[in-house]
Design an enzyme around this catalytic site. Structure first.
Site, PDB file in Angstrom:
ATOM      1  N   ASP A  45      70.884 -39.352  33.419  1.00  0.00           N
ATOM      2  CA  ASP A  45      71.764 -39.581  32.263  1.00  0.00           C
ATOM      3  C   ASP A  45      71.266 -40.774  31.438  1.00  0.00           C
ATOM      4  OD1 ASP A  45      73.562 -37.505  32.736  1.00  0.00           O
ATOM      5  OD2 ASP A  45      74.682 -38.700  34.199  1.00  0.00           O
ATOM      6  N   GLY A  46      70.745 -41.797  32.129  1.00  0.00           N
ATOM      7  CA  GLY A  46      70.226 -42.985  31.445  1.00  0.00           C
ATOM      8  C   GLY A  46      69.087 -42.618  30.497  1.00  0.00           C
ATOM      9  N   HIS A  50      68.923 -43.101  26.401  1.00  0.00           N
ATOM     10  CA  HIS A  50      67.795 -43.677  25.644  1.00  0.00           C
ATOM     11  C   HIS A  50      67.340 -42.707  24.553  1.00  0.00           C
ATOM     12  CE1 HIS A  50      67.505 -46.633  28.909  1.00  0.00           C
ATOM     13  NE2 HIS A  50      66.796 -47.349  28.060  1.00  0.00           N
ATOM     14  N   ASN A 122      78.372 -42.781  25.343  1.00  0.00           N
ATOM     15  CA  ASN A 122      79.284 -42.957  26.484  1.00  0.00           C
ATOM     16  C   ASN A 122      80.466 -43.869  26.142  1.00  0.00           C
ATOM     17  OD1 ASN A 122      78.232 -41.383  28.472  1.00  0.00           O
ATOM     18  ND2 ASN A 122      77.217 -43.027  29.598  1.00  0.00           N
ATOM     19  N   ARG A 148      94.744 -59.841  27.755  1.00  0.00           N
ATOM     20  CA  ARG A 148      94.048 -60.898  28.496  1.00  0.00           C
ATOM     21  C   ARG A 148      93.488 -60.261  29.759  1.00  0.00           C
ATOM     22  NH1 ARG A 148      98.287 -63.584  26.402  1.00  0.00           N
ATOM     23  NH2 ARG A 148      97.918 -65.620  25.463  1.00  0.00           N
ATOM     24  N   ALA A 185      90.557 -54.936  34.265  1.00  0.00           N
ATOM     25  CA  ALA A 185      91.265 -56.017  34.970  1.00  0.00           C
ATOM     26  C   ALA A 185      92.127 -56.871  34.046  1.00  0.00           C
ATOM     27  CB  ALA A 185      90.266 -56.887  35.748  1.00  0.00           C
ATOM     28  N   GLN A 225      73.194 -54.067  25.607  1.00  0.00           N
ATOM     29  CA  GLN A 225      74.159 -55.178  25.656  1.00  0.00           C
ATOM     30  C   GLN A 225      73.679 -56.315  24.766  1.00  0.00           C
ATOM     31  OE1 GLN A 225      76.360 -56.511  29.221  1.00  0.00           O
ATOM     32  NE2 GLN A 225      74.960 -58.234  29.221  1.00  0.00           N
TER      33      GLN A 225
HETATM   34  P1  NAD Z   1      72.246 -45.588  34.710  1.00  0.00           P
HETATM   35  O1  NAD Z   1      71.494 -44.672  33.837  1.00  0.00           O
HETATM   36  O2  NAD Z   1      71.723 -45.914  36.045  1.00  0.00           O
HETATM   37  O3  NAD Z   1      73.728 -45.009  34.811  1.00  0.00           O
HETATM   38  C1  NAD Z   1      74.571 -45.458  35.794  1.00  0.00           C
HETATM   39  C2  NAD Z   1      75.235 -44.235  36.420  1.00  0.00           C
HETATM   40  O4  NAD Z   1      76.136 -43.689  35.480  1.00  0.00           O
HETATM   41  C3  NAD Z   1      74.275 -43.112  36.815  1.00  0.00           C
HETATM   42  O5  NAD Z   1      74.656 -42.618  38.081  1.00  0.00           O
HETATM   43  C4  NAD Z   1      74.503 -42.058  35.737  1.00  0.00           C
HETATM   44  O6  NAD Z   1      74.258 -40.717  36.176  1.00  0.00           O
HETATM   45  C5  NAD Z   1      75.964 -42.278  35.449  1.00  0.00           C
HETATM   46  N1  NAD Z   1      76.370 -41.804  34.126  1.00  0.00           N
HETATM   47  C6  NAD Z   1      75.878 -42.143  32.920  1.00  0.00           C
HETATM   48  N2  NAD Z   1      76.527 -41.480  31.951  1.00  0.00           N
HETATM   49  C7  NAD Z   1      77.439 -40.704  32.584  1.00  0.00           C
HETATM   50  C8  NAD Z   1      78.425 -39.813  32.129  1.00  0.00           C
HETATM   51  N3  NAD Z   1      78.618 -39.597  30.838  1.00  0.00           N
HETATM   52  N4  NAD Z   1      79.223 -39.210  33.049  1.00  0.00           N
HETATM   53  C9  NAD Z   1      79.069 -39.439  34.374  1.00  0.00           C
HETATM   54  N5  NAD Z   1      78.167 -40.278  34.856  1.00  0.00           N
HETATM   55  C10 NAD Z   1      77.368 -40.910  33.969  1.00  0.00           C
HETATM   56  O7  NAD Z   1      72.507 -46.980  34.020  1.00  0.00           O
HETATM   57  P2  NAD Z   1      72.333 -47.366  32.531  1.00  0.00           P
HETATM   58  O8  NAD Z   1      71.092 -46.823  31.952  1.00  0.00           O
HETATM   59  O9  NAD Z   1      72.586 -48.835  32.449  1.00  0.00           O
HETATM   60  O10 NAD Z   1      73.553 -46.543  31.915  1.00  0.00           O
HETATM   61  C11 NAD Z   1      74.559 -47.158  31.266  1.00  0.00           C
HETATM   62  C12 NAD Z   1      75.796 -46.478  31.685  1.00  0.00           C
HETATM   63  O11 NAD Z   1      76.170 -46.933  32.974  1.00  0.00           O
HETATM   64  C13 NAD Z   1      76.921 -46.890  30.768  1.00  0.00           C
HETATM   65  O12 NAD Z   1      77.021 -46.053  29.645  1.00  0.00           O
HETATM   66  C14 NAD Z   1      78.126 -46.842  31.680  1.00  0.00           C
HETATM   67  O13 NAD Z   1      78.889 -45.653  31.493  1.00  0.00           O
HETATM   68  C15 NAD Z   1      77.572 -46.823  33.080  1.00  0.00           C
HETATM   69  N6  NAD Z   1      78.180 -47.951  33.805  1.00  0.00           N
HETATM   70  C16 NAD Z   1      79.063 -47.657  34.777  1.00  0.00           C
HETATM   71  C17 NAD Z   1      79.734 -48.665  35.440  1.00  0.00           C
HETATM   72  C18 NAD Z   1      80.699 -48.309  36.529  1.00  0.00           C
HETATM   73  O14 NAD Z   1      80.850 -47.108  36.797  1.00  0.00           O
HETATM   74  N7  NAD Z   1      81.353 -49.280  37.123  1.00  0.00           N
HETATM   75  C19 NAD Z   1      79.491 -50.008  35.111  1.00  0.00           C
HETATM   76  C20 NAD Z   1      78.600 -50.268  34.092  1.00  0.00           C
HETATM   77  C21 NAD Z   1      77.941 -49.228  33.421  1.00  0.00           C
END
Ligand code: NAD
Length: 268
Positions: A45-46, A50, A122, A148, A185, A225
């Site tokens: 998905d990442g 991109h 996303n 907050r 949170a 970010q």
């Molecule tokens: P990454 O590509 O490793 O993605 C992290 C995980 O999120 C992977 O397992 C990926 O398959 C899954 N993912 C991404 N989009 C998804 C979707 N639409 N539905 C279900 N799963 C999905 O890491 P990255 O390249 O930094 O990707 C950024 C994404 O990571 C952000 O868009 C955010 O959604 C996700 N993220 C998740 C958390 C969390 O779940 N606590 C925290 C921060 C970021």
């Protein structure tokens, strides 16, 4: 037809990228990084996130398709062993396009600097570089609450299964043109109060975040970010643009949810 391929850059993804390129060129398709009609993302998905950000200026003309070289992805649903089937389908040029909503993020600054406008596939999150984020939340121009807590997350329907889900937000079908605000949170006690539930906003509604404390914020847009300084407000709405996915077979959204979170029986 013009195509481009993005790889996650691991050995398997690079190998599949090489063979897909050879097959597609043998079928008479043209590799064009500038202006492709179809973009094949190989990785996870990442990788598709991109790919989307590389071609977000071409939303109305480019279609994406994703092949996963790890576990099943939400955007990357083809398997490595299906590469020949996929390139033949691409070469035949007969595919349906499925469109998913995107999130528009507009950041306005205090001192007349030009606004920054982003599209998210996303989500976008806002956090404070200090410990607690304090933001007034306005919905359609009317004050709703003073938040907050650690932060706020606004997601698209297709992003609702990503960070939003980890925050307890609802999974929203991407046929709904909506965005979802989830709390990260929040502080809730007798003094401070937020609604405590995720809010789903339809198209044409807007959410404006106005800083109460500190002018600098960490804002994410998908995997990107950035620290934004001197922020006056952050506005979220359903974007006019949509992402287009090339569909060569049906793999309904709820089957993908089931395969990813319950068990993989329904994976194709
Ligand atoms: P990454 O590509 O490793 O993605 C992290 C995980 O999120 C992977 O397992 C990926 O398959 C899954 N993912 C991404 N989009 C998804 C979707 N639409 N539905 C279900 N799963 C999905 O890491 P990255 O390249 O930094 O990707 C950024 C994404 O990571 C952000 O868009 C955010 O959604 C996700 N993220 C998740 C958390 C969390 O779940 N606590 C925290 C921060 C970021």
């Amino acid at each position: 037809m013009k195509f481009f391929i993005l790889s996650r850059n691991d050995d398997l993804s690079n190998e599949l990228m090489k063979s897909a390129k050879t097959y597609l060129e043998d079928f008479g398709l043209i590799l064009d990084e500038e202006n492709p009609a179809i973009v094949l993302s190989i990785g996870g998905d990442g990788t598709l996130l991109h790919a989307f950000h590389k071609y977000k200026h071409l939303t109305s003309s480019v279609a994406f398709v994703g092949l996963h070289t790890g576990h099943l992805g939400f955007y990357a649903d083809w398997k490595p062993e299906e590469i020949e089937k996929l390139v033949i389908s691409i070469a035949k040029k007969e595919f349906e396009v499925t469109e998913y909503p995107l999130l528009e993020v507009t950041i306005n600054y205090r001192h007349g600097e030009d606004s920054s406008i982003y599209l998210a596939l996303n989500e976008s999150t806002v956090k404070s570089p200090d410990v607690t984020l304090v933001m007034d939340v306005e919905l359609n121009g009317v004050h709703f609450e003073r938040f907050r807590g650690d932060g706020l997350c606004m997601s698209t329907p297709s992003g609702s299964t990503a960070y939003n889900k980890a925050l307890g937000g609802a999974i929203v079908h991407p046929s709904l043109e909506a965005i979802q605000l989830a709390e990260i949170a929040s502080i809730n006690n007798r003094v401070f109060r937020t609604v405590g539930s995720s809010l789903i906003l339809p198209k044409h509604h807007s959410c404006l975040l106005k800083p109460v404390k500190g002018p600098d914020f960490m804002v994410t847009v998908d995997h990107l970010q950035l620290l934004h300084k001197d922020v006056q407000s952050i506005k979220y709405r359903v974007a006019d643009e949509k992402i287009r996915f090339a569909r060569f077979r049906t793999f309904p959204f709820w089957h993908r949810v089931h395969s990813s979170f319950i068990d993989s029986d329904l994976e194709i």
